[in-house]
Scaffold this active site. Structure first.
Site, PDB file in Angstrom:
ATOM      1  N   ILE A 162      20.758  51.458  27.272  1.00 31.12           N
ATOM      2  CA  ILE A 162      20.658  52.857  26.873  1.00 31.12           C
ATOM      3  C   ILE A 162      20.177  52.878  25.426  1.00 31.12           C
ATOM      4  O   ILE A 162      20.271  51.876  24.709  1.00 31.12           O
ATOM      5  CB  ILE A 162      21.990  53.627  27.035  1.00 31.12           C
ATOM      6  CG1 ILE A 162      23.120  52.957  26.259  1.00 31.12           C
ATOM      7  CG2 ILE A 162      22.349  53.766  28.501  1.00 31.12           C
ATOM      8  CD1 ILE A 162      24.443  53.708  26.347  1.00 31.12           C
ATOM      9  N   ASP A 163      19.656  54.020  24.995  1.00 34.72           N
ATOM     10  CA  ASP A 163      19.058  54.116  23.670  1.00 34.72           C
ATOM     11  C   ASP A 163      20.090  53.968  22.560  1.00 34.72           C
ATOM     12  O   ASP A 163      21.293  54.185  22.764  1.00 34.72           O
ATOM     13  CB  ASP A 163      18.353  55.468  23.515  1.00 34.72           C
ATOM     14  CG  ASP A 163      17.219  55.657  24.503  1.00 34.72           C
ATOM     15  OD1 ASP A 163      16.639  54.643  24.925  1.00 34.72           O
ATOM     16  OD2 ASP A 163      16.922  56.819  24.837  1.00 34.72           O
ATOM     17  N   LYS A 164      19.596  53.652  21.383  1.00 36.40           N
ATOM     18  CA  LYS A 164      20.443  53.450  20.207  1.00 36.40           C
ATOM     19  C   LYS A 164      21.408  54.614  19.982  1.00 36.40           C
ATOM     20  O   LYS A 164      22.608  54.408  19.749  1.00 36.40           O
ATOM     21  CB  LYS A 164      19.559  53.257  18.973  1.00 36.40           C
ATOM     22  CG  LYS A 164      20.315  53.214  17.656  1.00 36.40           C
ATOM     23  CD  LYS A 164      19.351  53.131  16.479  1.00 36.40           C
ATOM     24  CE  LYS A 164      20.093  53.175  15.156  1.00 36.40           C
ATOM     25  NZ  LYS A 164      19.162  53.128  14.001  1.00 36.40           N
ATOM     26  N   THR A 166      22.225  57.036  22.080  1.00 36.32           N
ATOM     27  CA  THR A 166      22.905  57.521  23.280  1.00 36.32           C
ATOM     28  C   THR A 166      24.230  56.783  23.393  1.00 36.32           C
ATOM     29  O   THR A 166      24.290  55.570  23.181  1.00 36.32           O
ATOM     30  CB  THR A 166      22.051  57.265  24.534  1.00 36.32           C
ATOM     31  OG1 THR A 166      20.827  57.983  24.416  1.00 36.32           O
ATOM     32  CG2 THR A 166      22.776  57.710  25.797  1.00 36.32           C
ATOM     33  N   ARG A 266      15.133  62.074  28.097  1.00 36.99           N
ATOM     34  CA  ARG A 266      14.595  62.721  26.897  1.00 36.99           C
ATOM     35  C   ARG A 266      13.178  63.228  27.135  1.00 36.99           C
ATOM     36  O   ARG A 266      12.837  64.360  26.754  1.00 36.99           O
ATOM     37  CB  ARG A 266      14.641  61.742  25.724  1.00 36.99           C
ATOM     38  CG  ARG A 266      16.047  61.259  25.407  1.00 36.99           C
ATOM     39  CD  ARG A 266      16.063  60.064  24.482  1.00 36.99           C
ATOM     40  NE  ARG A 266      15.571  60.411  23.157  1.00 36.99           N
ATOM     41  CZ  ARG A 266      15.363  59.510  22.197  1.00 36.99           C
ATOM     42  NH1 ARG A 266      15.588  58.221  22.430  1.00 36.99           N
ATOM     43  NH2 ARG A 266      14.920  59.895  21.018  1.00 36.99           N
TER      44      ARG A 266
END
Length: 354
Positions: A162-164, A166, A266
């Site tokens: 998962i993104d930084k 998130t 996103r």
């Protein structure tokens, strides 16, 4: 959202004044004997995954692309036996993953796997500009005494990402067998994952389906964009959403992924005109809905201070245990910043909640 591990180069092109800088070799390729003449920018794009042709062209213009130890322009055509090198003005970084004593919120662990609740701001895997302090470094420390676990072995470790910025749940495999089993579940879309997101605007329907290929945005290589589903550009992606609560000018939604592409939620939500609140890269830090008053602007500024990131949380994760065959389901509570953000919208809109 989730993404495969790929080789991506980050070429920082700056104006070069005075003496030529010292250059360091980052990539080297020997052209195959059967190679037909091919422009070097096309050749390097094929070799360097996810590096755009324009970036390679910029590198060539800056004198960073060499053939047989001499710089060439992007229209040079490679020939069999050519030695092609990408030279940059900084040393090549050693990307070996080292254990680092970083706290982890481990919600489940056994001999096969770990489930971790990741905080905002933590990168999951070392990459350009984030070589230390990642979740993978923290896992390497936690498992430093586990015989047979090598954090640099791609057959163990992170199963998805998962993104930084998130928050939420991730699963880490301790053994190659566990990673293969879990990886197959993700590939076959039999895992159960849902995300909570706060998006700008009032969604017309309570439920919806977003379909569109996810591809790197040619105007911003750090952002993804959406292409038509029948396009041969990008990777197919489908996101389902359901409205959880309408909060006036923003909406709390639950998103379920059919696919796991980079920045999928996103990019998809921006594509339908409802960027995630606080998502700077996709326009979510602009005031996209609401009033013109200075009071409202101050309120939004306050909200962005409370939650200075995209309002996205990986809330649930479900999969079949790789050895026991049991269904494993986990739920992560909303983190404090998202809880505070929702509370502020409740207050602003005059909604009374127990």
């Amino acid at each position: 959202m989730d993404t495969d591990i790929t080789t991506d180069i980050d070429i920082d092109i700056e104006e070069l004044d005075g003496e030529a800088p010292q250059l360091y070799e980052h990539h080297r390729f020997v052209v195959d004997k059967g190679q037909v003449p091919l422009r070097i920018d096309k050749y390097l794009c094929e070799k360097l995954t996810h590096s755009s042709r324009s970036r390679v062209q910029q590198a060539a213009e800056a004198g960073f692309v060499h053939v047989n130890d001499r710089p060439v322009k992007s229209n040079y055509k490679v020939r069999p036996g050519d030695v092609v090198a990408l030279m940059l003005d900084r040393p090549h970084y050693d990307d070996t993953i080292e254990p680092e004593d970083i706290p982890l919120n481990i919600v489940y662990e056994d001999a096969q796997l770990m489930v971790i609740d990741k905080p905002a701001g933590m990168v999951v895997h070392p990459g350009c500009g984030n070589y230390h302090g990642t979740l993978v470094n923290a896992v390497a420390w936690h498992l430093r005494d586990l015989e047979g676990y090598d954090p640099n072995d791609p057959e163990v470790g992170l199963v998805h990402r998962i993104d930084k910025d998130t928050t939420g749940l991730l699963v880490v495999a301790k053994t190659p067998e566990a990673k293969r089993h879990l990886g197959l579940q993700f590939f076959n879309k039999t895992t159960h994952r849902s995300y909570l997101a706060i998006v700008w605007g009032h969604l017309t329907d309570d439920t919806g389906r977003i379909e569109g290929n996810i591809a790197r945005d040619p105007r911003d290589r750090l952002r993804m964009t959406v292409m038509p589903p029948d396009s041969d550009v990008g990777k197919p992606a489908v996101t389902h959403y359901q409205v959880v609560e309408r909060l006036g000018y923003v909406t709390l939604v639950r998103c379920v992924l059919e696919t796991g592409r980079t920045h999928q939620i996103r990019a998809h939500m921006r594509h339908i005109g409802h960027p995630l609140f606080g998502d700077e890269r996709y326009g979510g830090t602009e005031i996209l809905r609401g009033e013109r008053s200075s009071t409202y602007r101050a309120f939004i500024h306050n909200c962005l201070s409370v939650c200075p990131r995209q309002a996205l949380h990986a809330q649930t994760l479900g999969f079949i245990h790789p050895t026991t065959g049991q269904q494993m389901d986990f739920t992560s509570p909303l983190p404090p910043d998202l809880t505070a953000l929702i509370s502020k919208w409740h207050t602003y809109m005059g909604v009374q909640h127990n």
